[in-house]
Write a protein that holds these residues in place. Structure first.
Motif: not given
Lengths: 187, 187, 187, 187
Positions: C54-59, C67-75, C143-151
């Motif tokens: 499972v891939g978790l974004l590290l922020r 914190t660790r997060a899933l991919v998430s966003g508005r439609v 390759r995590p982008r934006q504000d994430a430092i690692e996947l």
């Protein structure tokens, strides 16, 4: 898992209904092909369908251990899955449980019980059983029958606690938590 | 789709509940973001959960055309999806329909109504609405309210016939057939 | 949840695409109606579709907490749910993640994030968000982008451990475990 | 439905693998319990997961009739459902079809094939088969093997047309339309 074929035949039913196997026949078939089962997680819901309690059957094993179980059983030859659900719920919860069988045949998961432990989360030493699992709201009065000594209603949180989970065998603990995940009530 | 916000406010509710928009505010928001809806397909089921009838609301449009519709409406701010389902079913089928809201939030499909026709099977000239669709067994007495003149119970086969499908607008005909596919009753 | 509307606009996109709100407009709307989101649980699968990671974004939050997060966003307005999934996965995992978006719109669950904690398992202080949640296998290079430092890729078992769960906010830990229950990998 | 047990054994496999039945044994079991199957609807999808084509196997029956079929076959003893899916897809579509087996075991429906026609939408004169049905995107090159003479890719609309539906036996036409309903592509 409970299997109706292994319970003593009722006196007023001397003839086996079509599609039933003798214990000997069933033992042979069980080494040859996967056996189709249904698992039902009985729940109480409020007016908006939110699960407020989960029903677990309390049984004592031949060795004296107390175990908790879901409603579970085999699908017979020429029996619809939904009729097998009704039959096993009536067998385990009595004739006035008033189960609300889901209108769609899509189960929330498929539990694969292997005779070899560790292949999946589920295990059945007797056979390779593949079970269609459903959450079934019951609105009526439940009276455990057959070999169960009690039906206990627990909150979703209680049902997922370690001590309850430890009393569930063959992966029923995992299946219960999958059901709670499905209804949005995983603690 | 029916939208409660557009119906005349009831005399005993002069104050808007929290989370309601004025018609003007709603009109602006509708051009900015997708609006969350629920669609419910009311069904009668037998003791084994098999669908025996589908309930369709009969309405007459301002231009005099007769249309058939599913239960449908907006999810309000700070309202749970299951509470929106209860509210819209009660609004359309009356207070004693005794709906059995599904215990799981997983819808059978997500219907995306675009203001531009042809992007999906669904269309809503007023807005971009995204609707969570559920099959909801109703056990009680249904009395259509609001603008509907009748609730007609059709068999799954009847509900999928061309003449009925033609009376359903905005893709509700497709959604109804998707519901019948989901419950295993597509002709 | 990550919300694209709040990130600095890219220099080559001075004009907002249709359906985007200014931060001020979004702030108003967020107090008025539920906002539609998608949540994606990125997974690696083997040849038989079984989830192996499972891939978790590290922020790192503004206050320095990891914190660790899933991919998430508005439609967005006039955007299909499946296109929103592609956009947010590309935004968070890069352009060559090669996501396998599920062919069916049926989510594994609907996560309702309320501004008031405790109503559901999910919480979002900024808004009432309703999110369609999908498990999305990704076959390519992330390759995590934006504000994430690692996947970080974790096994299902690791992802459900207490220390990882504690690093997930707003109910993403519960949502991750629901996803693992759905794919049959809940420990 | 295709059943591997009935095809000539390959020369380099003189011994039956564990869990296989002789034709005689299978014939007996088929009159005793429901047989577990998987059905796969092979599809081509675009980058956002939208179904653009459905793959149907073209076969000629012993009586010379042309029929179209889905990928279908039995689950063996001690075989996981997902491994049975891989095996039957490879058997029917060749070794480089690159199927994307769904990560979750939840099927889109359960098709119950009864030896008696009319109980459900599905029928199998040989047995009572219960089939877990999945939509499976295939990304690679498909080369029909065994008894199929061609794999034809049709649009969802074409696949649901009357002339194609009439060439599908045993309820596969209904199952195909259920799959299209599930992926939001029912015409």
């Amino acid at each position: 898992m409970t299997d109706t074929a292994e319970f003593p035949r009722e006196p007023d039913k001397p003839e086996q209904p079509s599609g039933w196997l003798t214990d000997g026949e069933l033992a042979v078939v069980r080494q040859q092909i996967p056996i189709l089962y249904v698992d039902a997680v009985p729940v109480r819901v409020d007016d908006s369908g939110d699960v407020v309690a989960v029903g677990l059957l309390l049984r004592v094993t031949p060795t004296g251990t107390m175990t908790r179980a879901l409603v579970s059983g085999r699908v017979n030859y020429h029996e619809r899955v939904r009729d097998a659900l009704v039959r096993h719920i009536e067998k385990d919860l009595g004739p006035v449980a008033l189960p609300q069988i889901p209108p769609a045949p899509q189960p929330f998961t498929v539990a694969e019980y292997f005779p070899t432990p560790g292949i999946t989360s589920y295990h059945d030493a007797r056979q390779h059983a593949v079970s269609l699992a459903y959450v079934v709201p019951v609105a009526g009065d439940c009276r455990p029958r057959q070999d169960a000594i009690e039906l206990a209603w627990l909150t979703p949180e209680q049902a997922c606690e370690d001590d309850v989970q430890l009393e569930m065998e063959n992966g029923h603990g995992v299946l219960l938590r999958q059901a709670m995940a499905y209804v949005g009530r995983l603690p």
